[in-house]
Write a protein that holds these residues in place. Structure first.
Motif, PDB file in Angstrom:
ATOM      1  N   ALA A   1      -4.330  -7.174  -5.601  1.00 17.68           N
ATOM      2  CA  ALA A   1      -5.499  -6.291  -5.628  1.00 17.68           C
ATOM      3  C   ALA A   1      -5.246  -5.036  -4.795  1.00 17.68           C
ATOM      4  CB  ALA A   1      -6.725  -7.038  -5.110  1.00 17.68           C
ATOM      5  N   THR A   2      -4.540  -5.183  -3.689  1.00 21.24           N
ATOM      6  CA  THR A   2      -4.184  -4.033  -2.858  1.00 21.24           C
ATOM      7  C   THR A   2      -3.299  -3.066  -3.637  1.00 21.24           C
ATOM      8  OG1 THR A   2      -4.334  -5.303  -0.802  1.00 21.24           O
ATOM      9  CG2 THR A   2      -2.970  -3.314  -0.763  1.00 21.24           C
TER      10      THR A   2
ATOM     11  N   THR B   1       0.830  -1.199   0.000  1.00 21.22           N
ATOM     12  CA  THR B   1       0.000   0.000   0.000  1.00 21.22           C
ATOM     13  C   THR B   1       0.867   1.253   0.000  1.00 21.22           C
ATOM     14  OG1 THR B   1      -1.840  -1.094   1.147  1.00 21.22           O
ATOM     15  CG2 THR B   1      -1.703   1.314   1.325  1.00 21.22           C
TER      16      THR B   1
ATOM     17  N   HIS C   1      -2.259   2.615 -10.530  1.00 22.08           N
ATOM     18  CA  HIS C   1      -3.122   2.348 -11.673  1.00 22.08           C
ATOM     19  C   HIS C   1      -2.356   2.060 -12.955  1.00 22.08           C
ATOM     20  CE1 HIS C   1      -5.908   5.125  -9.164  1.00 22.08           C
ATOM     21  NE2 HIS C   1      -5.963   3.866  -8.741  1.00 22.08           N
TER      22      HIS C   1
ATOM     23  N   ARG D   1      -3.146  -2.716  -6.868  1.00 22.95           N
ATOM     24  CA  ARG D   1      -3.940  -2.103  -7.946  1.00 22.95           C
ATOM     25  C   ARG D   1      -4.888  -1.032  -7.416  1.00 22.95           C
ATOM     26  NH1 ARG D   1      -2.961  -4.275 -12.651  1.00 22.95           N
ATOM     27  NH2 ARG D   1      -2.419  -6.492 -12.879  1.00 22.95           N
ATOM     28  N   ARG D   2      -5.288  -1.162  -6.187  1.00 28.91           N
ATOM     29  CA  ARG D   2      -6.199  -0.170  -5.619  1.00 28.91           C
ATOM     30  C   ARG D   2      -5.540   1.210  -5.564  1.00 28.91           C
ATOM     31  NH1 ARG D   2      -7.141  -2.405  -0.683  1.00 28.91           N
ATOM     32  NH2 ARG D   2      -8.535  -3.866  -1.747  1.00 28.91           N
ATOM     33  N   TYR D   3      -4.216   1.223  -5.359  1.00 26.54           N
ATOM     34  CA  TYR D   3      -3.523   2.491  -5.176  1.00 26.54           C
ATOM     35  C   TYR D   3      -2.613   2.867  -6.345  1.00 26.54           C
ATOM     36  CZ  TYR D   3      -5.213   1.764  -0.460  1.00 26.54           C
ATOM     37  OH  TYR D   3      -6.031   1.542   0.620  1.00 26.54           O
TER      38      TYR D   3
END
Length: 359
Positions: free
Chosen positions: A132-133, A94, A139, A135-137
């Protein structure tokens, strides 16, 4: 990193396990990941990314977790609790995914060489959550640098945009092979990678070499990822190894790029030289260039222009760069082979270590 680009820089950011504030003794079994004194500050990383972009380079942000094995191999991880380890890993991702997004990094890696964790089927849900974590932050495109010894068994390739390999494949069992033999050996490895990509449905994804380099010594083709103080210097073999890579793997149209490890910074007191040294024949081989398979009209790298631009702007950035030298950041990776009866040279006892030798 794309075929049309002529220059890119990869930033390796070391995060140890256990972190600096941990009281754990055994690093391999630790469940914590965090910075220590060798981890660069976010400000210094951001400054270097900005400088690279100013010089027209693309940036590959590649933080990695180091098990801090001392004289052992830093890619060994046996956490007492994989659930706690991945919880810490998600926090680490993250942080650096946010940094990569904020500073507009062109490519981001979730790590490299988690050899004891990346091929375990039971951990696939944990890796899926970690990716997925990220990709959340972040892009942009995401990759992973797999160890060349078992890249085919990594369980989560289809969740990533690019397949990455730390490609230290042995290329010759002789101390001073010819370029043709090295090229043939690399071509066989490239054909094997290509067949694997086709067989597993990964041919549609990008491919890059996330780490590769060759030491300037006899026997460098036997174990490219390891170099030793007792070996005689062989600048010619180093040059041939780079030439063979460009004449074989680099010609494959599916190869997006190769990140060379390492390009040392001569401005720091720990600098030990590298292929960019004046007079080193490998320098002319690794000078950034447009690949033969680049789209028509792709501009070649104007190295003199970049050098002039860098000289003009480096001073305004240097005071904000507190990155630890790449060699000391990377730390101890793999134990050396037994020394041969050769007179030692005047250089550090062990410059870098990668993989334990085979019996």
């Amino acid at each position: 990193m794309a075929a049309a680009t002529s220059a890119a820089v990869g930033l390796k950011i070391p995060l140890p396990t256990p972190p600096a504030n941990s009281s754990k003794v055994c690093a391999m079994t630790s469940t914590g990941i965090g910075p220590n004194k060798k981890t660069p500050t976010d400000a210094s990383v951001a400054a270097l990314i900005g400088l690279a972009h100013h010089l027209g380079m693309r940036v590959f942000l590649n933080p990695f977790v180091n098990s801090m094995q001392g004289s052992g191999w830093q890619a060994e991880f046996h956490p007492t609790s994989t659930a706690k380890w991945f919880h810490s890993f998600d926090r680490y991702l993250t942080h650096y995914a946010k940094l990569a997004q904020r500073e507009h990094a062109d490519l981001f890696a979730i790590g490299d060489e988690f050899d004891t964790l990346d091929n375990v089927p039971a951990l696939e849900p944990d890796w899926a959550k970690a990716i997925a974590t990220a990709r959340r932050y972040y892009h942009g495109p995401i990759t992973y640098g797999a160890d060349y010894t078992h890249y085919q068994s990594v369980t989560f390739w289809k969740l990533l945009d690019d397949v990455g390999i730390d490609a230290y494949f042995p290329l010759s069992s002789t101390s001073n092979p010819g370029t043709a033999d090295l090229k043939a050996a690399w071509s066989r490895q490239a054909d094997s990678i290509e067949a694997w990509r086709e067989r597993t449905g990964l041919a549609g994804r990008g491919f890059l070499v996330t780490e590769l380099g060759y030491p300037s010594e006899d026997g460098a083709g036997q174990a490219p990822g390891t170099w030793y103080p007792h070996q005689p210097v062989n600048l010619g073999l180093q040059q041939k190894l780079y030439q063979a890579t460009f004449q074989s793997l680099w010609q494959k149209p599916w190869v997006r790029g190769v990140m060379w490890f390492w390009w040392a910074n001569p401005s720091n007191p720990h600098w030990q030289g590298g292929p960019g040294d004046n007079g080193n024949p490998a320098h002319s081989v690794v000078t950034p260039k447009t690949p033969d398979h680049a789209p028509p009209g792709a501009p070649p790298c104007d190295r003199s222009s970049l050098a002039t631009d860098q000289a003009r702007h480096i001073e305004e950035t240097r005071t904000r760069l507190d990155l630890t030298p790449p060699g000391s950041c990377r730390g101890t990776r793999r134990p050396p082979r037994a020394a041969t009866p050769t007179a030692p040279r005047a250089r550090p006892k062990v410059r870098a270590r990668r993989r334990p030798s085979s019996p």
